[in-house]
Design an enzyme around this catalytic site. Sequence first.
Site, PDB file in Angstrom:
ATOM      1  N   MET A  30      48.719  10.801  83.107  1.00  0.00           N
ATOM      2  CA  MET A  30      47.749  10.876  82.016  1.00  0.00           C
ATOM      3  C   MET A  30      48.025  12.107  81.151  1.00  0.00           C
ATOM      4  O   MET A  30      47.178  12.524  80.357  1.00  0.00           O
ATOM      5  CB  MET A  30      46.332  10.910  82.574  1.00  0.00           C
ATOM      6  CG  MET A  30      46.019   9.631  83.358  1.00  0.00           C
ATOM      7  SD  MET A  30      44.283   9.270  83.496  1.00  0.00           S
ATOM      8  CE  MET A  30      43.719  10.685  84.399  1.00  0.00           C
ATOM      9  N   GLY A  31      49.195  12.705  81.319  1.00  0.00           N
ATOM     10  CA  GLY A  31      49.579  13.831  80.464  1.00  0.00           C
ATOM     11  C   GLY A  31      49.000  15.151  80.915  1.00  0.00           C
ATOM     12  O   GLY A  31      48.553  15.286  82.055  1.00  0.00           O
ATOM     13  N   GLY A  36      53.509  19.586  89.080  1.00  0.00           N
ATOM     14  CA  GLY A  36      53.410  18.411  89.954  1.00  0.00           C
ATOM     15  C   GLY A  36      54.076  17.200  89.299  1.00  0.00           C
ATOM     16  O   GLY A  36      54.907  16.523  89.900  1.00  0.00           O
ATOM     17  N   HIS A  37      53.713  16.954  88.027  1.00  0.00           N
ATOM     18  CA  HIS A  37      54.343  15.857  87.290  1.00  0.00           C
ATOM     19  C   HIS A  37      55.855  16.073  87.193  1.00  0.00           C
ATOM     20  O   HIS A  37      56.637  15.141  87.328  1.00  0.00           O
ATOM     21  CB  HIS A  37      53.772  15.780  85.867  1.00  0.00           C
ATOM     22  CG  HIS A  37      52.305  15.515  85.784  1.00  0.00           C
ATOM     23  ND1 HIS A  37      51.424  16.387  85.177  1.00  0.00           N
ATOM     24  CD2 HIS A  37      51.559  14.480  86.226  1.00  0.00           C
ATOM     25  CE1 HIS A  37      50.201  15.887  85.235  1.00  0.00           C
ATOM     26  NE2 HIS A  37      50.251  14.731  85.874  1.00  0.00           N
ATOM     27  N   GLN A  61      39.604   3.820  83.831  1.00  0.00           N
ATOM     28  CA  GLN A  61      39.482   4.430  85.158  1.00  0.00           C
ATOM     29  C   GLN A  61      38.544   5.632  85.170  1.00  0.00           C
ATOM     30  O   GLN A  61      38.376   6.283  86.196  1.00  0.00           O
ATOM     31  CB  GLN A  61      40.856   4.803  85.714  1.00  0.00           C
ATOM     32  CG  GLN A  61      41.519   6.006  85.063  1.00  0.00           C
ATOM     33  CD  GLN A  61      42.932   6.190  85.572  1.00  0.00           C
ATOM     34  OE1 GLN A  61      43.814   5.391  85.294  1.00  0.00           O
ATOM     35  NE2 GLN A  61      43.161   7.238  86.343  1.00  0.00           N
ATOM     36  N   GLY A 147      52.074  10.758  93.295  1.00  0.00           N
ATOM     37  CA  GLY A 147      51.843  12.013  94.008  1.00  0.00           C
ATOM     38  C   GLY A 147      50.937  11.840  95.213  1.00  0.00           C
ATOM     39  O   GLY A 147      49.950  11.100  95.153  1.00  0.00           O
ATOM     40  N   LYS A 149      48.952  14.034  96.264  1.00  0.00           N
ATOM     41  CA  LYS A 149      47.665  14.683  96.009  1.00  0.00           C
ATOM     42  C   LYS A 149      46.548  13.650  95.842  1.00  0.00           C
ATOM     43  O   LYS A 149      45.452  13.827  96.342  1.00  0.00           O
ATOM     44  CB  LYS A 149      47.722  15.561  94.760  1.00  0.00           C
ATOM     45  CG  LYS A 149      46.413  16.301  94.531  1.00  0.00           C
ATOM     46  CD  LYS A 149      46.419  17.091  93.260  1.00  0.00           C
ATOM     47  CE  LYS A 149      46.042  16.272  92.072  1.00  0.00           C
ATOM     48  NZ  LYS A 149      44.586  16.112  91.892  1.00  0.00           N
ATOM     49  N   ASP A 150      46.874  12.583  95.114  1.00  0.00           N
ATOM     50  CA  ASP A 150      45.896  11.506  94.933  1.00  0.00           C
ATOM     51  C   ASP A 150      46.170  10.464  96.016  1.00  0.00           C
ATOM     52  O   ASP A 150      46.657   9.365  95.751  1.00  0.00           O
ATOM     53  CB  ASP A 150      46.039  10.926  93.527  1.00  0.00           C
ATOM     54  CG  ASP A 150      45.842  12.008  92.478  1.00  0.00           C
ATOM     55  OD1 ASP A 150      44.691  12.355  92.212  1.00  0.00           O
ATOM     56  OD2 ASP A 150      46.843  12.547  91.961  1.00  0.00           O
ATOM     57  N   ARG A 187      43.192  19.032  85.504  1.00  0.00           N
ATOM     58  CA  ARG A 187      41.803  19.485  85.373  1.00  0.00           C
ATOM     59  C   ARG A 187      41.647  20.978  85.660  1.00  0.00           C
ATOM     60  O   ARG A 187      40.621  21.564  85.323  1.00  0.00           O
ATOM     61  CB  ARG A 187      40.891  18.676  86.295  1.00  0.00           C
ATOM     62  CG  ARG A 187      40.700  17.237  85.824  1.00  0.00           C
ATOM     63  CD  ARG A 187      39.691  16.515  86.681  1.00  0.00           C
ATOM     64  NE  ARG A 187      39.345  15.199  86.140  1.00  0.00           N
ATOM     65  CZ  ARG A 187      40.003  14.082  86.401  1.00  0.00           C
ATOM     66  NH1 ARG A 187      41.043  14.115  87.210  1.00  0.00           N
ATOM     67  NH2 ARG A 187      39.623  12.932  85.865  1.00  0.00           N
TER      68      ARG A 187
END
Length: 289
Positions: A30-31, A36-37, A61, A147, A149-150, A187
């Site tokens: 989502m930019g 991480g990305h 979402q 990832g 993380k999610d 975030r």
Amino acid sequence: MRIIRSPRQMQSEMLQLRRRGLTIGFVPTMGALHAGHLRLLAHARRQNDRVILSIFVNPTQFNQRQDFTRYPRPFARDARLARKASADYLFAPTAREMYPPGHQTTVEAPALARRWEGAYRPGHFRGVATVVTKLLALVQPTILYVGEKDAQQARLIEQLVEDLHPATRVIVVPTVREPDGLAMSSRNTRLSPTERRDALVVFEALQAAGRLIKSGECRRGVVLRRMRTVVARAPSARLEYAAVVDPRTLEPVTVARGQVRLLIAAWIGRTRLIDTLRVRCQRPVRCQG
Ligand code: AMP
């Protein structure tokens, strides 16, 4: 790097790559790109002939309108970072192109999406399952990178690929963290300096629980209490859920054997953060709720 906005054009470009026998690594995001990305992109770069990054803040979402409107969208910076990471294509469609008027079909999320994020963010995983299915139909990647993380989202995507048969392999990439342990997240930029310090309790709670489990304490109640205590140390933090689950089903464990996954979601001020840790129990002990 080519920037493509139109879903149809994306699909035909990808078809041409496949006709040439090239492998396609795909990193959907989502930019507001962070390390991480970029780690996902680095994996994709090493393992494929072509690398595709998508940036799409998927409206379906978001269960809170404000979270959607406040979501950071630094597109020029993202494009620069993507170019530096040697992405070949940046796919950045508009919401109107992805969901044109008259769009009706959605993908029902699997059972493993019911708890945790699914319970606290109604509709979230239906939006994720739908957009991932659409992106897979457009890109048809050889490998899809997500990832850890999610963790629940990663499991949902693995399950979706298992169930719906797209010709894609899923690779789950370990969480990239700030030097102090905070999981990288788009975030995080919303946190004030005080909140940024408070946010550390999220990972600290996971680590404390992980240490307990490694020392042989597998009673769920004790582990969860430890996580709650650690989060309560930060004035701006409010725990939403903490859980000890089976890594595949994401159901709470009653008897901890082998690997378990710890999940946590907490509000830091007005920002909601999630994190996770995989832990191996040293010896099988009966866990109680
Ligand atoms: P997002 O832009 O937040 O939707 O994330 C896009 C992809 O990057 C998802 O597969 C995430 O799980 C992954 N991702 C986000 N943060 C991290 C991180 N700190 N480490 C590794 N992967 C991540």
